[in-house]
Design a protein around this motif. Sequence first.
Motif, PDB file in Angstrom:
ATOM      1  N   GLU A 348       0.846  -1.179   0.000  1.00  0.00           N
ATOM      2  CA  GLU A 348       0.000   0.000   0.000  1.00  0.00           C
ATOM      3  C   GLU A 348       0.888   1.237   0.000  1.00  0.00           C
ATOM      4  O   GLU A 348       1.965   1.242   0.602  1.00  0.00           O
ATOM      5  CB  GLU A 348      -0.939   0.011   1.208  1.00  0.00           C
ATOM      6  CG  GLU A 348      -0.232  -0.039   2.550  1.00  0.00           C
ATOM      7  CD  GLU A 348      -1.206  -0.111   3.713  1.00  0.00           C
ATOM      8  OE1 GLU A 348      -2.408   0.088   3.477  1.00  0.00           O
ATOM      9  OE2 GLU A 348      -0.749  -0.369   4.850  1.00  0.00           O
ATOM     10  N   VAL A 349       0.424   2.277  -0.697  1.00  0.00           N
ATOM     11  CA  VAL A 349       1.174   3.526  -0.784  1.00  0.00           C
ATOM     12  C   VAL A 349       0.734   4.448   0.346  1.00  0.00           C
ATOM     13  O   VAL A 349      -0.457   4.705   0.531  1.00  0.00           O
ATOM     14  CB  VAL A 349       0.962   4.212  -2.150  1.00  0.00           C
ATOM     15  CG1 VAL A 349       1.694   5.548  -2.195  1.00  0.00           C
ATOM     16  CG2 VAL A 349       1.437   3.295  -3.280  1.00  0.00           C
ATOM     17  N   GLU A 350       1.705   4.927   1.106  1.00  0.00           N
ATOM     18  CA  GLU A 350       1.458   5.908   2.159  1.00  0.00           C
ATOM     19  C   GLU A 350       2.184   7.193   1.788  1.00  0.00           C
ATOM     20  O   GLU A 350       3.353   7.151   1.393  1.00  0.00           O
ATOM     21  CB  GLU A 350       1.972   5.383   3.505  1.00  0.00           C
ATOM     22  CG  GLU A 350       1.351   4.061   3.925  1.00  0.00           C
ATOM     23  CD  GLU A 350       1.977   3.509   5.203  1.00  0.00           C
ATOM     24  OE1 GLU A 350       3.085   3.952   5.563  1.00  0.00           O
ATOM     25  OE2 GLU A 350       1.355   2.640   5.834  1.00  0.00           O
ATOM     26  N   THR A 351       1.516   8.326   1.888  1.00  0.00           N
ATOM     27  CA  THR A 351       2.130   9.595   1.487  1.00  0.00           C
ATOM     28  C   THR A 351       2.456  10.440   2.716  1.00  0.00           C
ATOM     29  O   THR A 351       1.710  10.461   3.695  1.00  0.00           O
ATOM     30  CB  THR A 351       1.204  10.398   0.554  1.00  0.00           C
ATOM     31  OG1 THR A 351      -0.041  10.660   1.210  1.00  0.00           O
ATOM     32  CG2 THR A 351       0.940   9.631  -0.738  1.00  0.00           C
ATOM     33  N   TYR A 352       3.601  11.119   2.627  1.00  0.00           N
ATOM     34  CA  TYR A 352       4.068  11.990   3.695  1.00  0.00           C
ATOM     35  C   TYR A 352       4.639  13.273   3.090  1.00  0.00           C
ATOM     36  O   TYR A 352       5.228  13.243   1.989  1.00  0.00           O
ATOM     37  CB  TYR A 352       5.208  11.331   4.498  1.00  0.00           C
ATOM     38  CG  TYR A 352       4.868  10.027   5.153  1.00  0.00           C
ATOM     39  CD1 TYR A 352       4.383   9.995   6.463  1.00  0.00           C
ATOM     40  CD2 TYR A 352       5.054   8.819   4.484  1.00  0.00           C
ATOM     41  CE1 TYR A 352       4.086   8.782   7.084  1.00  0.00           C
ATOM     42  CE2 TYR A 352       4.761   7.609   5.091  1.00  0.00           C
ATOM     43  CZ  TYR A 352       4.275   7.596   6.394  1.00  0.00           C
ATOM     44  OH  TYR A 352       3.985   6.399   6.997  1.00  0.00           O
ATOM     45  N   GLU A 353       4.493  14.373   3.788  1.00  0.00           N
ATOM     46  CA  GLU A 353       5.275  15.543   3.426  1.00  0.00           C
ATOM     47  C   GLU A 353       6.747  15.207   3.646  1.00  0.00           C
ATOM     48  O   GLU A 353       7.103  14.413   4.514  1.00  0.00           O
ATOM     49  CB  GLU A 353       4.876  16.744   4.276  1.00  0.00           C
ATOM     50  CG  GLU A 353       3.489  17.287   3.956  1.00  0.00           C
ATOM     51  CD  GLU A 353       3.196  18.577   4.700  1.00  0.00           C
ATOM     52  OE1 GLU A 353       4.053  19.003   5.505  1.00  0.00           O
ATOM     53  OE2 GLU A 353       2.126  19.152   4.463  1.00  0.00           O
TER      54      GLU A 353
END
Length: 555
Positions: A348-353
Amino acid sequence: MAPEPGLATDWETSDDGLVWTFNIREGVMWSDGQPLTANDIAYTYNRVLDGGPEAATWSSYLTGVQTVEAPDDTHVVLTLKEPNAVLPLLPIPIVPEHVWKDVTDKEMKSYANEPSDDAPVVGSGPFRLVEGTAGGSTYRFEANPDYWKGAPNIDEVVFRVYKSEDPMVQALIKGEIDFAEGISALQVKSLENQDGITAQNGDSPGFDEIAFNTGSIDTETGDPIGDPNPAVLDPKFRFALNFAIDRETIIRTAYQGGGQPGTTIIPPAYPGYQWVSDDPDAFAYDPEKAASLLDEAGYVVGDDGFRTLPSGKPIGKLRLAARSDSETSVDVMEFFKEWLADLDIQSEVETYESSKLTDVILEGTFDTFEWGWYVEPDPDSMLSYLTTGQLGNWSDSWYSNEAYDALYDQQHVEQDQATREDQVKQMQEILYNDAPYLVTAYSSIGEAFRSDRWACFQPQPDPGGIWLIQYGVQNYLNVRPAADAGDCGGLENAVGAVTGTTGSNGSNGGNGGDDSGEDSGGNGAVIGVGVLAGLAVVVGGIALMRRRSTVDERE
């Protein structure tokens, strides 16, 4: 892309390579009027050698250095316990001792070093920071008339950062900014026929990669920290995924054709150091080979249709961390998710600044992430980031390999260039097999500027390189109004070196006086840095655009 005299006019080395004496330029001044002498240089280097916060970034340049002394105002002497192959390359920024001597290592981490009471930050470069705070909305620099190379051709530089590239490009078209940096290949193409604008995809000496958590630890105790998936700790698992990546698709889609498929951490800009495998398929997209390698390593498909660990336990879902402030990063990890699914691996793709992702990396609470590096003219610094000694500092994959470390130490002192190049190539081959990084791309940098206003940007590397975010300050000194470009001081490949009215896409546009709706009594330019940044340049003390917010990239 090679060292040249700077604050040091020249230098000499003892026959055994253990004593370096640098002759320091006279008459250099700090922006507050204090002289910059050899004492400031020795003070700066000794802060690095003392092992404080500065050491993580700059210590690789001073490896082997035992003492740094300033016997007088115009000489710096480095005494080494072993030769240093990186010298004379010393890009460590010099700080003013009379300012920083009162700042402790503890205080340095939070020391603002910001303009106050209308006094600029004390520096010695071609421009001095007169407005801006950390995380603020604008950064304004005024020309330093006492810069030792001579005053710039422009009076002011204002950096602005955009959170997406579309409004930045529109600001460029409207003339609200003068230079936009970090735009996509499609935006470059759309700007090629815009009147008064020149755009390019410039080759950058850097790379992007998918990195793995190879074993995050507490650097004091050696105990594991974080929660990496057991699969990513295994070099055989990571190596197999090298063949699951379709780099051609990444370049064509995520990079919109800007750049070329990546292989190792040393980019093509440095051919003498770059390792090239004897196997023409070493970086081929071959999902069948990836599946076969996974089977051989014990990651077989279980009864539920998904691969298991060699122990038979489910792998579970791999976490693919992407930077939310980079559309390319998100796209690459979405592709990676699809390719893993083709191998019966859930993810799964997790996005972060970007700033948050740095924290996640240091905590070890990740499996993989996507990011990139800029590689300096000497590869030593980049190579150091993957050594055991950088765990907890610049190491972002938590990689450790004794053979790699030993080769790093050897190449750092090796005085024979051919031998050193071979050692550096051996290091890259180790990284290929251990796969802490899967290098995806050597990306280009999309840039565009108001060539009807400005000229004399010289590419780096020349030819084909980038115009702004370079190694050194050359183009901040080179740039000048288009109407005054002439031969750009003899820079043959500088954009707009011959003035005229031939339009955009490689010409200077010629009029040099288009204010594009802005109130201006003189010429203006915009220069942008990073993926999301824009910069305004002011000549004659007149601003040509309103300020916008800024953000930082890791580069």
